[in-house]
Scaffold this motif. Structure first.
Motif, PDB file in Angstrom:
ATOM      1  N   GLU A   1       0.837  -1.209   0.000  1.00  0.00           N
ATOM      2  CA  GLU A   1       0.000   0.000   0.000  1.00  0.00           C
ATOM      3  C   GLU A   1       0.866   1.250   0.000  1.00  0.00           C
ATOM      4  N   GLY A   2       1.932   1.232   0.785  1.00  0.00           N
ATOM      5  CA  GLY A   2       2.849   2.367   0.823  1.00  0.00           C
ATOM      6  C   GLY A   2       3.481   2.625  -0.528  1.00  0.00           C
ATOM      7  N   PHE A   3       3.853   1.569  -1.218  1.00  0.00           N
ATOM      8  CA  PHE A   3       4.434   1.711  -2.556  1.00  0.00           C
ATOM      9  C   PHE A   3       3.414   2.299  -3.534  1.00  0.00           C
ATOM     10  N   ARG A   4       2.182   1.930  -3.380  1.00  0.00           N
ATOM     11  CA  ARG A   4       1.145   2.421  -4.294  1.00  0.00           C
ATOM     12  C   ARG A   4       0.844   3.898  -4.082  1.00  0.00           C
ATOM     13  N   ARG A   5       1.007   4.383  -2.845  1.00  0.00           N
ATOM     14  CA  ARG A   5       0.624   5.762  -2.523  1.00  0.00           C
ATOM     15  C   ARG A   5       1.668   6.803  -2.878  1.00  0.00           C
ATOM     16  N   GLN A   6       2.935   6.517  -2.643  1.00  0.00           N
ATOM     17  CA  GLN A   6       3.959   7.563  -2.736  1.00  0.00           C
ATOM     18  C   GLN A   6       5.221   7.060  -3.421  1.00  0.00           C
ATOM     19  N   ASP A   7       6.103   7.990  -3.694  1.00  0.00           N
ATOM     20  CA  ASP A   7       7.362   7.647  -4.351  1.00  0.00           C
ATOM     21  C   ASP A   7       8.389   7.050  -3.405  1.00  0.00           C
ATOM     22  N   ARG A   8       8.447   7.537  -2.185  1.00  0.00           N
ATOM     23  CA  ARG A   8       9.515   7.136  -1.258  1.00  0.00           C
ATOM     24  C   ARG A   8       8.917   6.598   0.036  1.00  0.00           C
ATOM     25  N   LEU A   9       9.576   5.591   0.587  1.00  0.00           N
ATOM     26  CA  LEU A   9       9.093   4.983   1.827  1.00  0.00           C
ATOM     27  C   LEU A   9      10.117   5.100   2.936  1.00  0.00           C
ATOM     28  N   GLU A  10       9.648   5.463   4.103  1.00  0.00           N
ATOM     29  CA  GLU A  10      10.431   5.360   5.324  1.00  0.00           C
ATOM     30  C   GLU A  10       9.729   4.308   6.158  1.00  0.00           C
ATOM     31  N   ILE A  11      10.451   3.251   6.497  1.00  0.00           N
ATOM     32  CA  ILE A  11       9.866   2.140   7.257  1.00  0.00           C
ATOM     33  C   ILE A  11      10.413   2.174   8.674  1.00  0.00           C
ATOM     34  N   ASP A  12       9.529   2.488   9.617  1.00  0.00           N
ATOM     35  CA  ASP A  12       9.877   2.568  11.036  1.00  0.00           C
ATOM     36  C   ASP A  12       9.784   1.166  11.633  1.00  0.00           C
ATOM     37  N   CYS A  13      10.902   0.661  12.109  1.00  0.00           N
ATOM     38  CA  CYS A  13      10.980  -0.711  12.629  1.00  0.00           C
ATOM     39  C   CYS A  13      11.047  -0.756  14.156  1.00  0.00           C
ATOM     40  N   SER A  14      10.757   0.346  14.814  1.00  0.00           N
ATOM     41  CA  SER A  14      10.950   0.437  16.263  1.00  0.00           C
ATOM     42  C   SER A  14      10.017  -0.461  17.071  1.00  0.00           C
ATOM     43  N   SER A  15       8.850  -0.804  16.532  1.00  0.00           N
ATOM     44  CA  SER A  15       7.875  -1.600  17.290  1.00  0.00           C
ATOM     45  C   SER A  15       8.023  -3.102  17.105  1.00  0.00           C
ATOM     46  N   VAL A  16       8.893  -3.515  16.200  1.00  0.00           N
ATOM     47  CA  VAL A  16       9.017  -4.947  15.891  1.00  0.00           C
ATOM     48  C   VAL A  16       9.598  -5.692  17.089  1.00  0.00           C
ATOM     49  N   ASP A  17       8.820  -6.657  17.610  1.00  0.00           N
ATOM     50  CA  ASP A  17       9.367  -7.481  18.694  1.00  0.00           C
ATOM     51  C   ASP A  17       9.366  -8.966  18.342  1.00  0.00           C
ATOM     52  N   LYS A  18       8.812  -9.303  17.174  1.00  0.00           N
ATOM     53  CA  LYS A  18       8.824 -10.676  16.685  1.00  0.00           C
ATOM     54  C   LYS A  18       9.216 -10.637  15.212  1.00  0.00           C
ATOM     55  N   ALA A  19      10.344 -11.257  14.901  1.00  0.00           N
ATOM     56  CA  ALA A  19      10.831 -11.245  13.523  1.00  0.00           C
ATOM     57  C   ALA A  19      11.541 -12.554  13.230  1.00  0.00           C
ATOM     58  N   ASP A  20      11.585 -12.894  11.951  1.00  0.00           N
ATOM     59  CA  ASP A  20      12.327 -14.072  11.515  1.00  0.00           C
ATOM     60  C   ASP A  20      12.848 -13.814  10.110  1.00  0.00           C
ATOM     61  N   VAL A  21      13.354 -14.850   9.464  1.00  0.00           N
ATOM     62  CA  VAL A  21      13.987 -14.654   8.163  1.00  0.00           C
ATOM     63  C   VAL A  21      13.003 -14.097   7.128  1.00  0.00           C
ATOM     64  N   THR A  22      11.706 -14.371   7.274  1.00  0.00           N
ATOM     65  CA  THR A  22      10.746 -13.817   6.315  1.00  0.00           C
ATOM     66  C   THR A  22      10.692 -12.295   6.423  1.00  0.00           C
ATOM     67  N   SER A  23      10.886 -11.758   7.617  1.00  0.00           N
ATOM     68  CA  SER A  23      10.925 -10.300   7.806  1.00  0.00           C
ATOM     69  C   SER A  23      12.091  -9.712   7.023  1.00  0.00           C
ATOM     70  N   ILE A  24      13.245 -10.356   7.146  1.00  0.00           N
ATOM     71  CA  ILE A  24      14.450  -9.896   6.459  1.00  0.00           C
ATOM     72  C   ILE A  24      14.246  -9.977   4.942  1.00  0.00           C
ATOM     73  N   GLN A  25      13.674 -11.097   4.481  1.00  0.00           N
ATOM     74  CA  GLN A  25      13.437 -11.267   3.048  1.00  0.00           C
ATOM     75  C   GLN A  25      12.516 -10.174   2.512  1.00  0.00           C
ATOM     76  N   LEU A  26      11.460  -9.863   3.246  1.00  0.00           N
ATOM     77  CA  LEU A  26      10.523  -8.835   2.795  1.00  0.00           C
ATOM     78  C   LEU A  26      11.187  -7.459   2.765  1.00  0.00           C
ATOM     79  N   LEU A  27      11.958  -7.133   3.789  1.00  0.00           N
ATOM     80  CA  LEU A  27      12.645  -5.839   3.802  1.00  0.00           C
ATOM     81  C   LEU A  27      13.695  -5.751   2.687  1.00  0.00           C
ATOM     82  N   LEU A  28      14.434  -6.839   2.461  1.00  0.00           N
ATOM     83  CA  LEU A  28      15.414  -6.861   1.370  1.00  0.00           C
ATOM     84  C   LEU A  28      14.736  -6.669   0.018  1.00  0.00           C
TER      85      LEU A  28
END
Length: 103
Positions: free
Chosen positions: A31-58
């Motif tokens: 949705e963020g990609f559809r709305r605007q040209d540039r994205l800032e992704i705030d990761c401060s609230s993430v307390d559960k992550a795994d390799v799928t999180s890394i893959q999606l961010l990459l």
């Protein structure tokens, strides 16, 4: 991002970015990609992550780069940093190379 630049969209990742919740995280980023040209992704609230999180961010960072649309990550939580380390990103320099960050 400069507050006077209206082209930045801020996305705050949810606490759960594990495989169990990754579809909703994907939808948020898409949705963020559809709305605007540039994205800032705030990761401060993430307390559960795994390799799928890394893959999606990459994938998000690479897609943004390929499309000439900057993607930056901010405020990496400790849980996400630990996940990066387990995934083989052994230093801050390695993380920064793949995931541009702004303070």
């Amino acid at each position: 991002p400069d507050a006077t630049d209206p082209k930045w969209t801020l996305l705050r990742l949810p606490a759960d970015c594990s495989i169990a919740a990754i579809q909703s995280v994907y939808d948020l980023i898409w949705e963020g990609f559809r709305r605007q040209d540039r994205l800032e992704i705030d990761c401060s609230s993430v307390d559960k992550a795994d390799v799928t999180s890394i893959q999606l961010l990459l994938s998000t960072a690479k897609t943004g780069e390929a499309q000439g649309r900057p993607v930056v990550v901010t405020a990496l939580s400790q849980a996400l940093r630990n996940t990066f380390r387990r995934a083989g990103f052994t230093s801050e320099a390695m993380i920064n190379k793949h995931f541009p960050q702004k303070e």
